[in-house]
Design an enzyme around this catalytic site. Structure first.
Site, PDB file in Angstrom:
ATOM      1  N   LYS A   1     -10.965 -20.350  -3.138  1.00 19.75           N
ATOM      2  CA  LYS A   1     -10.962 -18.970  -3.659  1.00 19.75           C
ATOM      3  C   LYS A   1     -12.303 -18.633  -4.302  1.00 19.75           C
ATOM      4  O   LYS A   1     -12.872 -17.576  -4.053  1.00 19.75           O
ATOM      5  CB  LYS A   1      -9.847 -18.817  -4.702  1.00 19.75           C
ATOM      6  CG  LYS A   1      -9.986 -17.585  -5.584  1.00 19.75           C
ATOM      7  CD  LYS A   1      -8.934 -17.510  -6.649  1.00 19.75           C
ATOM      8  CE  LYS A   1      -9.226 -18.262  -7.914  1.00 19.75           C
ATOM      9  NZ  LYS A   1     -10.068 -17.607  -8.931  1.00 19.75           N
ATOM     10  N   ASN A   2     -12.803 -19.534  -5.130  1.00 19.85           N
ATOM     11  CA  ASN A   2     -14.016 -19.218  -5.891  1.00 19.85           C
ATOM     12  C   ASN A   2     -15.271 -19.227  -5.033  1.00 19.85           C
ATOM     13  O   ASN A   2     -16.362 -18.904  -5.508  1.00 19.85           O
ATOM     14  CB  ASN A   2     -14.139 -20.155  -7.091  1.00 19.85           C
ATOM     15  CG  ASN A   2     -13.085 -19.843  -8.137  1.00 19.85           C
ATOM     16  OD1 ASN A   2     -12.421 -18.802  -8.062  1.00 19.85           O
ATOM     17  ND2 ASN A   2     -12.917 -20.736  -9.106  1.00 19.85           N
TER      18      ASN A   2
ATOM     19  N   CYS B   1      -8.296 -13.768 -15.316  1.00 12.23           N
ATOM     20  CA  CYS B   1      -7.479 -14.560 -16.231  1.00 12.23           C
ATOM     21  C   CYS B   1      -7.978 -14.400 -17.661  1.00 12.23           C
ATOM     22  O   CYS B   1      -9.184 -14.378 -17.899  1.00 12.23           O
ATOM     23  CB  CYS B   1      -7.544 -16.039 -15.865  1.00 12.23           C
ATOM     24  SG  CYS B   1      -6.529 -16.445 -14.449  1.00 12.23           S
TER      25      CYS B   1
ATOM     26  N   ARG C   1     -14.760 -13.026 -22.099  1.00 10.04           N
ATOM     27  CA  ARG C   1     -15.512 -13.342 -20.877  1.00 10.04           C
ATOM     28  C   ARG C   1     -16.583 -12.273 -20.675  1.00 10.04           C
ATOM     29  O   ARG C   1     -16.472 -11.403 -19.821  1.00 10.04           O
ATOM     30  CB  ARG C   1     -14.568 -13.436 -19.665  1.00 10.04           C
ATOM     31  CG  ARG C   1     -13.585 -14.578 -19.797  1.00 10.04           C
ATOM     32  CD  ARG C   1     -12.698 -14.728 -18.595  1.00 10.04           C
ATOM     33  NE  ARG C   1     -13.376 -15.346 -17.458  1.00 10.04           N
ATOM     34  CZ  ARG C   1     -12.771 -15.628 -16.310  1.00 10.04           C
ATOM     35  NH1 ARG C   1     -11.509 -15.332 -16.142  1.00 10.04           N
ATOM     36  NH2 ARG C   1     -13.446 -16.199 -15.327  1.00 10.04           N
ATOM     37  N   PRO C   2     -17.646 -12.338 -21.501  1.00  6.83           N
ATOM     38  CA  PRO C   2     -18.674 -11.296 -21.424  1.00  6.83           C
ATOM     39  C   PRO C   2     -19.432 -11.354 -20.102  1.00  6.83           C
ATOM     40  O   PRO C   2     -19.352 -12.344 -19.372  1.00  6.83           O
ATOM     41  CB  PRO C   2     -19.608 -11.642 -22.591  1.00  6.83           C
ATOM     42  CG  PRO C   2     -19.376 -13.081 -22.873  1.00  6.83           C
ATOM     43  CD  PRO C   2     -17.985 -13.397 -22.467  1.00  6.83           C
ATOM     44  N   ILE C   3     -20.177 -10.279 -19.824  1.00  8.62           N
ATOM     45  CA  ILE C   3     -21.013 -10.270 -18.619  1.00  8.62           C
ATOM     46  C   ILE C   3     -22.469  -9.993 -18.999  1.00  8.62           C
ATOM     47  O   ILE C   3     -23.254  -9.510 -18.188  1.00  8.62           O
ATOM     48  CB  ILE C   3     -20.504  -9.261 -17.547  1.00  8.62           C
ATOM     49  CG1 ILE C   3     -20.315  -7.870 -18.165  1.00  8.62           C
ATOM     50  CG2 ILE C   3     -19.232  -9.742 -16.891  1.00  8.62           C
ATOM     51  CD1 ILE C   3     -20.077  -6.781 -17.134  1.00  8.62           C
TER      52      ILE C   3
ATOM     53  N   LEU D   1     -24.937 -11.959 -19.458  1.00  5.62           N
ATOM     54  CA  LEU D   1     -25.966 -12.692 -18.701  1.00  5.62           C
ATOM     55  C   LEU D   1     -26.221 -12.025 -17.347  1.00  5.62           C
ATOM     56  O   LEU D   1     -27.356 -11.973 -16.868  1.00  5.62           O
ATOM     57  CB  LEU D   1     -25.531 -14.150 -18.492  1.00  5.62           C
ATOM     58  CG  LEU D   1     -25.265 -14.960 -19.766  1.00  5.62           C
ATOM     59  CD1 LEU D   1     -24.775 -16.357 -19.447  1.00  5.62           C
ATOM     60  CD2 LEU D   1     -26.545 -15.040 -20.610  1.00  5.62           C
TER      61      LEU D   1
ATOM     62  N   ASP E   1     -11.473 -25.828 -14.835  1.00 10.60           N
ATOM     63  CA  ASP E   1     -10.367 -25.354 -14.003  1.00 10.60           C
ATOM     64  C   ASP E   1      -9.293 -26.414 -13.767  1.00 10.60           C
ATOM     65  O   ASP E   1      -8.189 -26.063 -13.321  1.00 10.60           O
ATOM     66  CB  ASP E   1     -10.884 -24.838 -12.647  1.00 10.60           C
ATOM     67  CG  ASP E   1     -11.610 -23.518 -12.798  1.00 10.60           C
ATOM     68  OD1 ASP E   1     -11.519 -22.901 -13.875  1.00 10.60           O
ATOM     69  OD2 ASP E   1     -12.286 -23.115 -11.835  1.00 10.60           O
TER      70      ASP E   1
ATOM     71  N   ILE F   1     -15.681 -24.820 -22.303  1.00 13.85           N
ATOM     72  CA  ILE F   1     -16.187 -23.671 -21.528  1.00 13.85           C
ATOM     73  C   ILE F   1     -15.558 -22.363 -22.005  1.00 13.85           C
ATOM     74  O   ILE F   1     -16.257 -21.381 -22.234  1.00 13.85           O
ATOM     75  CB  ILE F   1     -15.918 -23.861 -20.015  1.00 13.85           C
ATOM     76  CG1 ILE F   1     -16.479 -25.200 -19.523  1.00 13.85           C
ATOM     77  CG2 ILE F   1     -16.510 -22.697 -19.206  1.00 13.85           C
ATOM     78  CD1 ILE F   1     -17.972 -25.342 -19.583  1.00 13.85           C
TER      79      ILE F   1
ATOM     80  N   ARG G   1      -2.732 -15.865  -7.440  1.00 14.59           N
ATOM     81  CA  ARG G   1      -4.157 -15.517  -7.356  1.00 14.59           C
ATOM     82  C   ARG G   1      -4.964 -16.672  -6.780  1.00 14.59           C
ATOM     83  O   ARG G   1      -6.057 -16.452  -6.252  1.00 14.59           O
ATOM     84  CB  ARG G   1      -4.702 -15.142  -8.743  1.00 14.59           C
ATOM     85  CG  ARG G   1      -4.050 -13.878  -9.279  1.00 14.59           C
ATOM     86  CD  ARG G   1      -4.752 -13.355 -10.515  1.00 14.59           C
ATOM     87  NE  ARG G   1      -6.165 -13.555 -10.383  1.00 14.59           N
ATOM     88  CZ  ARG G   1      -6.924 -14.186 -11.259  1.00 14.59           C
ATOM     89  NH1 ARG G   1      -6.404 -14.651 -12.372  1.00 14.59           N
ATOM     90  NH2 ARG G   1      -8.198 -14.335 -11.043  1.00 14.59           N
TER      91      ARG G   1
END
Ligand code: EPZ
Length: 419
Positions: free
Chosen positions: A22-23, A116, A121-123, A125, A306, A328, A398
């Site tokens: 998936k990833n 999830c 979970r910032p963006i 970067l 994960d 993480i 998912r």
């Protein structure tokens, strides 16, 4: 609303085929936007996140069709450089469409992504990096209006943390940018290498993927190709663990290139025998697993966050005490409540979780709170005496294709019920 009903206690035995990751599939689907002509992605898992990515591509005007496990995309007819908030909210990976759309069209409108809930979970970067490449990004009420009228330009980008998504976004933005982009402290996850390999097949010039410094020389155009998505290492560990917790035997098909080497020693330490032959991996589990030494989640090649929940589910019934350290994500122990309801002994303090293995778990009514945590509850349910019900199955869907059928195929007593 659907739930999984599991009657535990049976040793599982048989074969499971491993599908594409998936990833890997999601950034690859975003990458198809950059290509001229047709792109074919083989071994694509049939997951709700993949269907969301298909909808995003179709919304922008691309032709996107999925037949069995093959996705065919043609971005020649792209019309819209905008993704509605509802689509962005469906998954975290929607954010990698930002780099691709900006690289392709020079402007786009997207929203903050969903996915999830594992803590913040910032963006930042992603945004900082794209701005360094010449993008102007205006933030307003959850919306990101992004412009690069002169196109993006290569530059040096140092990531404060080796973020997987930010590395992918920069790679997607850089392949068609002017000049060279150098990403230092880049993520080294295998899915980054799969994306780089795909982009190279399309004509991109990328070196250093899998290492901390990735160099990308922008090219004028990319042409679609046929690519087989790498096998899903996280799903692979999940299925190995699901069988191991029951003391069973598994032949995992299509596992040769699954890059699970940073986790297999943990399963071996727990007492499992693992052999590889041709394209398959064989697991033979002991009657009772043993506790493992302290596991600290780290960026690749460290122990993956994960699989933290998955291995924790195993350790709830192992002999001895295991210690986990989650480094993480701030909030990745949400599966612990469900495991404790099933009789597990787990003590959490900040980023540390201590698991004292018990002789047996008991079935309970629990709810998945995120994808891997949900899979952990299913694993615990397979080991537990009596019946376990796992609600909120959409989280699990998912990342695992019809998990009940896969596990039923190796002898599990598991049913999906619509409520
Ligand atoms: C990817 O998420 C995966 N998702 C996650 O898998 C995985 O857990 C994670 O990488 C780490 O391996 C996909 O590939 C779709 P990150 P991503 O950016 O890209 C912080 C699953 O179960 N950070 O590497 O979102 C962030 O808060 C999913 O399949 C910033 O601070 O992960 C986190 O603490 C869940 N600013 C850390 O970095 C940013 O701009 C790692 O995040 C970006 C990230």
């Amino acid at each position: 609303m659907q739930k999984l009903v599991i009657k535990g206690g049976t040793a599982l035995e048989g074969e499971i085929p491993l599908r594409g990751a998936k990833n890997s599939a999601l950034p690859l689907m975003a990458a198809t936007l950059l290509c001229k002509g047709e792109t074919v992605l083989e071994n694509c898992p049939r997951l709700t996140d993949v269907f969301s990515a298909c909808r995003i591509l179709t919304h922008t005007g691309c032709r996107c069709a999925m037949k069995e496990h093959t996705v065919v995309v043609c971005a020649d007819s792209i019309k819209l450089s905008e993704i509605p908030e509802s689509m962005m909210q469906e998954m975290r990976s929607s954010i990698v469409f930002l780099g691709a759309l900006l690289g392709k069209t020079g402007s786009c409108r997207v929203y903050y992504p969903g996915g999830c809930e594992l803590g913040p979970r910032p963006i930042d970067l992603h945004i900082e990096a794209l701005c360094r490449m010449g993008a102007r990004i205006e933030r307003c009420e959850g919306r990101l209006d992004c412009y690069a009228p002169e196109g993006l330009s290569g530059c040096n980008i140092h990531l404060k943390f080796p973020s997987v998504g930010a590395t992918e976004n920069v790679m997607l933005a850089a392949v068609l940018a002017k000049g060279e982009t150098v990403i230092s402290n880049a993520a080294r996850e295998p899915e980054i290498c799969d994306l780089a390999e795909f982009l190279r097949k399309c004509g991109a010039l990328i070196k250093g993927d899998g290492e901390s410094t990735i160099r990308i020389q922008g090219v004028k155009e990319l042409r679609g190709c046929t690519h087989r998505i790498m096998p899903d290492r996280i799903a692979g560990i999940t299925y190995l663990s699901a069988v191991a917790v029951t003391g069973g035997k598994l032949k995992l098909l299509g596992a040769k290139d699954a890059r699970m080497d940073n986790v297999l020693p943990v399963l071996e330490q727990a007492g499992c025998r693992i052999d590889k032959a041709n394209d398959a991996m064989y697991l033979c589990a002991p009657k009772r697993l043993r506790a493992v030494s302290r596991l600290r989640t780290m960026p690749h090649p460290g122990f993956p966050t994960d699989v933290q929940a998955i291995i924790m589910a195993l350790m709830t019934v192992a002999k001895g005490v295991s210690v986990f350290e989650e480094n993480i994500f701030e909030c990745r122990y949400r599966h612990v409540d469900g495991l404790v309801q099933m009789g597990a002994e787990i003590y959490v303090s900040g980023r540390i979780a201590v698991v004292n293995g018990v002789n047996r778990l008991c079935g309970a009514h629990v709810a998945a709170t995120d994808l891997r945590g949900g899979a952990a509850l299913v694993i615990a349910g397979l080991a537990a005496e009596g019946t376990t019900e796992v609600r909120q199955v959409h989280h699990i869907d998912r990342g695992y294709e019809t998990i009940e059928k896969t596990l039923e195929g190796v002898g599990a007593n598991i049913l999906r019920i619509s409520q």
